[in-house]
Design an enzyme around this catalytic site. Structure first.
Site, PDB file in Angstrom:
ATOM      1  N   GLY A 220      15.397  18.913 -87.032  1.00 54.10           N
ATOM      2  CA  GLY A 220      14.680  17.872 -86.288  1.00 54.10           C
ATOM      3  C   GLY A 220      15.377  16.518 -86.345  1.00 54.10           C
TER       4      GLY A 220
ATOM      5  N   GLY B 293      18.677  16.003 -87.578  1.00 53.16           N
ATOM      6  CA  GLY B 293      20.083  16.166 -87.201  1.00 53.16           C
ATOM      7  C   GLY B 293      20.285  16.257 -85.697  1.00 53.16           C
TER       8      GLY B 293
ATOM      9  N   ARG C 155      10.808  15.359-100.708  1.00 49.56           N
ATOM     10  CA  ARG C 155      11.444  15.880-101.929  1.00 49.56           C
ATOM     11  C   ARG C 155      12.598  14.966-102.339  1.00 49.56           C
ATOM     12  NH1 ARG C 155      12.698  21.705 -99.621  1.00 49.56           N
ATOM     13  NH2 ARG C 155      11.109  21.497 -98.016  1.00 49.56           N
TER      14      ARG C 155
ATOM     15  N   CYS D  23      10.936  10.762 -89.986  1.00 48.69           N
ATOM     16  CA  CYS D  23      12.114   9.947 -89.669  1.00 48.69           C
ATOM     17  C   CYS D  23      11.871   9.030 -88.459  1.00 48.69           C
ATOM     18  CB  CYS D  23      13.293  10.886 -89.422  1.00 48.69           C
ATOM     19  SG  CYS D  23      14.849  10.059 -89.291  1.00 48.69           S
ATOM     20  N   ARG D  24      11.086   9.533 -87.482  1.00 51.66           N
ATOM     21  CA  ARG D  24      10.814   8.697 -86.296  1.00 51.66           C
ATOM     22  C   ARG D  24      10.062   7.438 -86.689  1.00 51.66           C
ATOM     23  NH1 ARG D  24       8.792  13.723 -82.997  1.00 51.66           N
ATOM     24  NH2 ARG D  24       8.197  14.085 -85.141  1.00 51.66           N
TER      25      ARG D  24
ATOM     26  N   ASN E   6      18.146  15.029 -83.394  1.00 46.59           N
ATOM     27  CA  ASN E   6      17.529  13.948 -82.615  1.00 46.59           C
ATOM     28  C   ASN E   6      17.873  12.531 -83.028  1.00 46.59           C
ATOM     29  OD1 ASN E   6      15.748  15.490 -80.788  1.00 46.59           O
ATOM     30  ND2 ASN E   6      14.930  16.257 -82.722  1.00 46.59           N
TER      31      ASN E   6
ATOM     32  N   ASN F  68       6.249  34.286 -89.944  1.00 43.76           N
ATOM     33  CA  ASN F  68       6.598  33.445 -91.084  1.00 43.76           C
ATOM     34  C   ASN F  68       5.282  33.050 -91.749  1.00 43.76           C
ATOM     35  OD1 ASN F  68       7.451  31.509 -92.847  1.00 43.76           O
ATOM     36  ND2 ASN F  68       8.481  30.229 -91.312  1.00 43.76           N
TER      37      ASN F  68
ATOM     38  N   ARG G 272      10.160  36.426 -92.097  1.00 44.31           N
ATOM     39  CA  ARG G 272      10.941  35.474 -92.889  1.00 44.31           C
ATOM     40  C   ARG G 272      10.483  35.593 -94.350  1.00 44.31           C
ATOM     41  NH1 ARG G 272      10.182  29.287 -94.045  1.00 44.31           N
ATOM     42  NH2 ARG G 272      12.198  28.898 -94.968  1.00 44.31           N
TER      43      ARG G 272
ATOM     44  N   ASN H 197      12.370  18.401 -92.237  1.00 48.32           N
ATOM     45  CA  ASN H 197      11.551  17.958 -93.364  1.00 48.32           C
ATOM     46  C   ASN H 197      12.215  18.348 -94.667  1.00 48.32           C
ATOM     47  OD1 ASN H 197       9.336  16.366 -92.735  1.00 48.32           O
ATOM     48  ND2 ASN H 197       8.396  18.119 -91.680  1.00 48.32           N
TER      49      ASN H 197
ATOM     50  N   GLU I   4      16.203  29.411 -85.938  1.00 47.96           N
ATOM     51  CA  GLU I   4      16.076  30.371 -87.034  1.00 47.96           C
ATOM     52  C   GLU I   4      15.365  31.636 -86.591  1.00 47.96           C
ATOM     53  OE1 GLU I   4      15.142  28.094 -90.899  1.00 47.96           O
ATOM     54  OE2 GLU I   4      14.780  26.663 -89.297  1.00 47.96           O
TER      55      GLU I   4
ATOM     56  N   HIS J 173      17.433  27.918 -96.330  1.00 51.38           N
ATOM     57  CA  HIS J 173      17.777  27.595 -94.926  1.00 51.38           C
ATOM     58  C   HIS J 173      18.926  28.482 -94.442  1.00 51.38           C
ATOM     59  CE1 HIS J 173      16.428  23.100 -95.473  1.00 51.38           C
ATOM     60  NE2 HIS J 173      15.402  23.869 -95.137  1.00 51.38           N
TER      61      HIS J 173
ATOM     62  N   LYS K 249       3.016  31.521 -88.934  1.00 56.71           N
ATOM     63  CA  LYS K 249       3.750  31.096 -87.744  1.00 56.71           C
ATOM     64  C   LYS K 249       4.219  32.372 -87.062  1.00 56.71           C
ATOM     65  CE  LYS K 249       7.184  27.664 -86.815  1.00 56.71           C
ATOM     66  NZ  LYS K 249       8.401  27.048 -87.280  1.00 56.71           N
TER      67      LYS K 249
END
Ligand code: AMP
Length: 393
Positions: free
Chosen positions: A326, A328, A236, A279-280, A330, A9, A86, A206, A381, A175, A16
């Site tokens: 991430g 959804g 975003r 989010c954390r 956790n 990717n 990807r 993210n 993915e 996605h 990646k």
């Protein structure tokens, strides 16, 4: 039989990579080369559970990074059977993964008009990897393909038709590999065929998107021409009054590019909270009464609930609402706040199951009498990319 596939990717300054067993999704090796083109270019990877970090030459480019990655792969002794790449944008041409040849490369370049940063980096990655592994099949797996089944009423904007006909201005969705993975996993969990499975799947990381999938086919999704439409995301903004960018350009005296950066990089959870896109961090701050964090989480869940309820219209055979990504996977808070809006639909979470939700393969978090089941399913993915690539080996 050997089923190891290299999954790549390539971003504008990163690569990646992973070796994935296409049959069971296990990653023997996974890593990231980052800051390419900068003085602090570096590589980190995990091999059989052990973490390794190393510097890359200053200003190392994609080719240099792939060279080092190839050495790391060679050392594992694995003999890959294919390489899955990807690719973000496949336009209307690619309804499924494609074996890379010159016409595929040309099309990826053509669609770079719609995803300039991503597609050109993906292309660079493919061309470089082809030189490194000329003997292997290279397969392009597109983020957009899964949504090519959307009907015209879902993918068209109410703009002059000419813009669609001459410039391909329409909703494409992104996605796709994640939503496809969730669909396949849910079919297994519900013990149905994929063609009989109907879900609303919320990929919350993210980047965030929600997809309506009726009887195995994507019928709507929240990301549009670019990955900016729809839900509130980390940085975003998602949906917006379309007049705003021009008004902001004039009022703030900013250029079009500066406004695009504001909407893509300084908005969403970060923009609202004035604290973080993570989010954390926001959940911790919200627990301590941080008003921006509380509001950001509230708006995030409210927008998501509105999308999910809207998609109930296009999924008449709905089996389940599914959370992944991430956030959804956790965040029990995001799940319970979102599903809390569905009380009058008779949908309810089993709060203990929601708190405990840590599923290898995914599992149900709704009450036994909930009118629609709610699941958490960890996405993968890379496995989808590996599995698609393996079919060409
Ligand atoms: P992804 O892009 O899928 O890696 O997801 C990244 C997002 O997941 C970030 O906003 C993280 O804060 C969020 N995330 C990861 N772990 C947790 C957690 N335990 N609780 C809440 N959010 C989490």
């Amino acid at each position: 039989m050997n089923k190891d596939v290299i999954v790549l990717n390539c971003g504008s300054s990163s690569v990646k990579f992973a070796i994935i067993n296409a049959e069971n999704g296990e990653a023997g090796l996974s890593g990231l080369a980052e800051n390419l083109g900068n003085n602090d270019a570096r590589l980190s990877y995990k091999l059989n559970g052990e973490k390794v970090q190393r510097e890359l030459p200053a200003q190392a480019d994609h080719a240099q990074a792939l060279n080092v990655i190839q050495q790391v792969i060679d050392k594992t002794g694995v003999k890959p059977i294919a390489i899955g790449h990807r690719v973000v944008h496949g336009g209307e041409k690619f309804k499924q993964a494609a074996l890379v040849d010159n016409s595929v490369l040309e099309a990826i370049e053509k669609y770079a008009v719609m995803a300039p940063l991503h597609n050109m980096a993906n292309l660079k990655g493919i061309v470089t990897a082809q030189k490194a592994y000329p003997e292997l099949p290279h397969v392009a797996v597109f983020d957009t393909s899964f949504f090519q089944s959307m009907p015209q009423k879902a993918f068209m904007y109410a703009l002059p038709m000419e813009l669609y006909k001459s410039h391909g201005i329409r909703r494409y969705g992104f996605h796709g590999t994640s939503h496809k993975f969730i669909l396949d996993s849910m079919a297994k969990l519900l013990q149905k065929s994929v063609q009989e499975t109907s879900i609303i799947s919320a990929h919350l990381g993210n980047g965030c998107s929600v997809s309506a999938i009726e009887q195995g086919k994507a019928v709507d999704t929240s990301l549009g021409f670019t990955p900016l439409e729809g839900l509130v995301m980390g940085t975003r903004c998602g949906d917006l009054d379309p007049s705003l960018p021009t008004i902001l350009q004039k009022q703030l005296g900013k250029t079009a590019d500066e406004i695009a950066a504001l909407l893509n990089k300084a908005s969403g959870l970060l923009g609202i909270s004035e604290l973080s896109n993570d989010c954390r961090t926001l959940e911790d701050a919200a627990n301590n009464g941080h008003e921006g964090a509380l509001l950001a989480i509230e708006i995030f869940c409210y927008r998501l609930a509105k999308y999910i309820s809207g998609y109930m219209v296009c999924v008449p055979s709905l089996d389940a609402i599914v959370f992944t990504g991430g956030i959804g996977e956790n965040s029990s808070l995001i799940r319970s706040t979102t599903i809390g809006y569905f009380k009058h639909f008779g949908i309810a979470l089993d709060e203990q199951k929601n708190l405990d939700a840590r599923f290898g393969q995914g599992g149900e978090i709704s009450t036994s009498d909930s009118s629609t089941a709610v699941f958490v399913v960890p996405t993968n993915e890379e496995w989808v990319i590996a599995a698609e690539a393996a079919t060409f080996s």
